[in-house]
Design an enzyme around this catalytic site. Structure first.
Site, PDB file in Angstrom:
ATOM      1  N   HIS A   1     -57.034   0.125 -11.257  1.00  0.00           N
ATOM      2  CA  HIS A   1     -57.905  -0.753 -10.461  1.00  0.00           C
ATOM      3  C   HIS A   1     -58.304  -0.171  -9.109  1.00  0.00           C
ATOM      4  CE1 HIS A   1     -56.590  -4.696 -12.684  1.00  0.00           C
ATOM      5  NE2 HIS A   1     -56.902  -3.709 -13.514  1.00  0.00           N
TER       6      HIS A   1
ATOM      7  N   CYS B   1     -40.444   8.333   1.855  1.00  0.00           N
ATOM      8  CA  CYS B   1     -39.601   8.197   3.044  1.00  0.00           C
ATOM      9  C   CYS B   1     -38.531   7.153   2.721  1.00  0.00           C
ATOM     10  CB  CYS B   1     -40.427   7.862   4.291  1.00  0.00           C
ATOM     11  SG  CYS B   1     -41.285   6.278   4.284  1.00  0.00           S
TER      12      CYS B   1
ATOM     13  N   THR C   1     -38.422   3.850   3.269  1.00  0.00           N
ATOM     14  CA  THR C   1     -39.019   2.641   2.689  1.00  0.00           C
ATOM     15  C   THR C   1     -40.329   2.916   1.957  1.00  0.00           C
ATOM     16  OG1 THR C   1     -40.254   2.259   4.712  1.00  0.00           O
ATOM     17  CG2 THR C   1     -38.086   1.196   4.539  1.00  0.00           C
TER      18      THR C   1
ATOM     19  N   HIS D   1     -64.228  -2.198 -10.724  1.00  0.00           N
ATOM     20  CA  HIS D   1     -63.259  -1.683  -9.745  1.00  0.00           C
ATOM     21  C   HIS D   1     -63.901  -0.612  -8.868  1.00  0.00           C
ATOM     22  CE1 HIS D   1     -60.266  -3.983 -11.824  1.00  0.00           C
ATOM     23  NE2 HIS D   1     -60.508  -3.349 -12.967  1.00  0.00           N
TER      24      HIS D   1
ATOM     25  N   ASP E   1     -39.972  12.676   4.282  1.00  0.00           N
ATOM     26  CA  ASP E   1     -39.159  12.877   5.478  1.00  0.00           C
ATOM     27  C   ASP E   1     -37.704  13.018   5.035  1.00  0.00           C
ATOM     28  OD1 ASP E   1     -38.190  10.307   5.054  1.00  0.00           O
ATOM     29  OD2 ASP E   1     -38.979   9.465   6.922  1.00  0.00           O
TER      30      ASP E   1
HETATM   31  C1  RB5 Z   1     -36.498   6.910   8.885  1.00  0.00           C
HETATM   32  O1  RB5 Z   1     -35.341   6.412   9.441  1.00  0.00           O
HETATM   33  C2  RB5 Z   1     -37.338   5.791   8.319  1.00  0.00           C
HETATM   34  O2  RB5 Z   1     -37.815   4.998   9.337  1.00  0.00           O
HETATM   35  C3  RB5 Z   1     -38.462   6.344   7.480  1.00  0.00           C
HETATM   36  O3  RB5 Z   1     -37.937   7.127   6.449  1.00  0.00           O
HETATM   37  C4  RB5 Z   1     -39.357   5.317   6.805  1.00  0.00           C
HETATM   38  O4  RB5 Z   1     -38.611   4.368   6.135  1.00  0.00           O
HETATM   39  C5  RB5 Z   1     -40.382   4.719   7.676  1.00  0.00           C
HETATM   40  O5  RB5 Z   1     -41.189   3.889   7.261  1.00  0.00           O
END
Ligand code: RB5
Length: 147
Positions: free
Chosen positions: A98, A65, A67, A133, A8
């Site tokens: 694994h 993304c 996180t 595994h 994203d």
């Molecule tokens: C976008 O702001 C953010 O929420 C997305 O990139 C991600 O971290 C979602 O899990």
């Protein structure tokens, strides 16, 4: 190996870093976006890429993304996907050995491009160990099939 990659708006820089790594490694890949400066919704990228891996069009998938959490949650909703959210090299190797993870998720607001490159390199190079595994993964597949 054929890899599908997407991010994203929060993961564009690491996506470019991993594409350059795959160029150097001679790994074939396709980039499924985003083509974005503005905010987009991570499921719109995670789900199509996960489906392409699950149906065998691609061997592996990489999602980035902010996180890595949203991407991994969405990808793991697709039957047959084992998407590992990874921010260290030890886990990158372990999840291949694994879990036979077929998708990797990372967060660009969590780690920098240098570590992301090391993680992706380890994840792309490490083989599944099979054995006990495989039995454990089989239990997850059985559960998916029973639903
Ligand atoms: C976008 O702001 C953010 O929420 C997305 O990139 C991600 O971290 C979602 O899990």
């Amino acid at each position: 190996m054929k890899v599908a990659i997407a991010s994203d708006h929060g993961g564009v820089n690491i996506r470019e870093e991993i594409k350059s790594l795959m160029d150097e490694m001679g790994i074939q890949y396709d980039d499924f976006g985003c083509e974005c400066d503005t905010s987009v919704d991570y499921p719109d990228f995670a789900l199509p890429v996960a489906q392409k891996v699950a149906n065998g069009e691609y061997d592996r998938g990489i999602l980035i993304c902010g996180t890595g959490i949203g991407m991994s949650i969405a990808a793991n909703k697709v039957n047959g996907i084992r998407c590992a959210l990874v921010h260290d090299v030890f886990s990158a190797k372990a999840t291949r050995q694994h879990n036979d993870s077929n998708m990797l998720a990372m967060g660009e607001r969590v780690i920098g491009p240098g570590l992301a490159r090391e993680i992706a390199l380890a994840w792309l190079e490490t083989e599944f160990e099979g054995g006990r595994h495989a039995n454990r993964i089989g239990k997850i597949s059985d559960y998916e099939k029973s639903k």
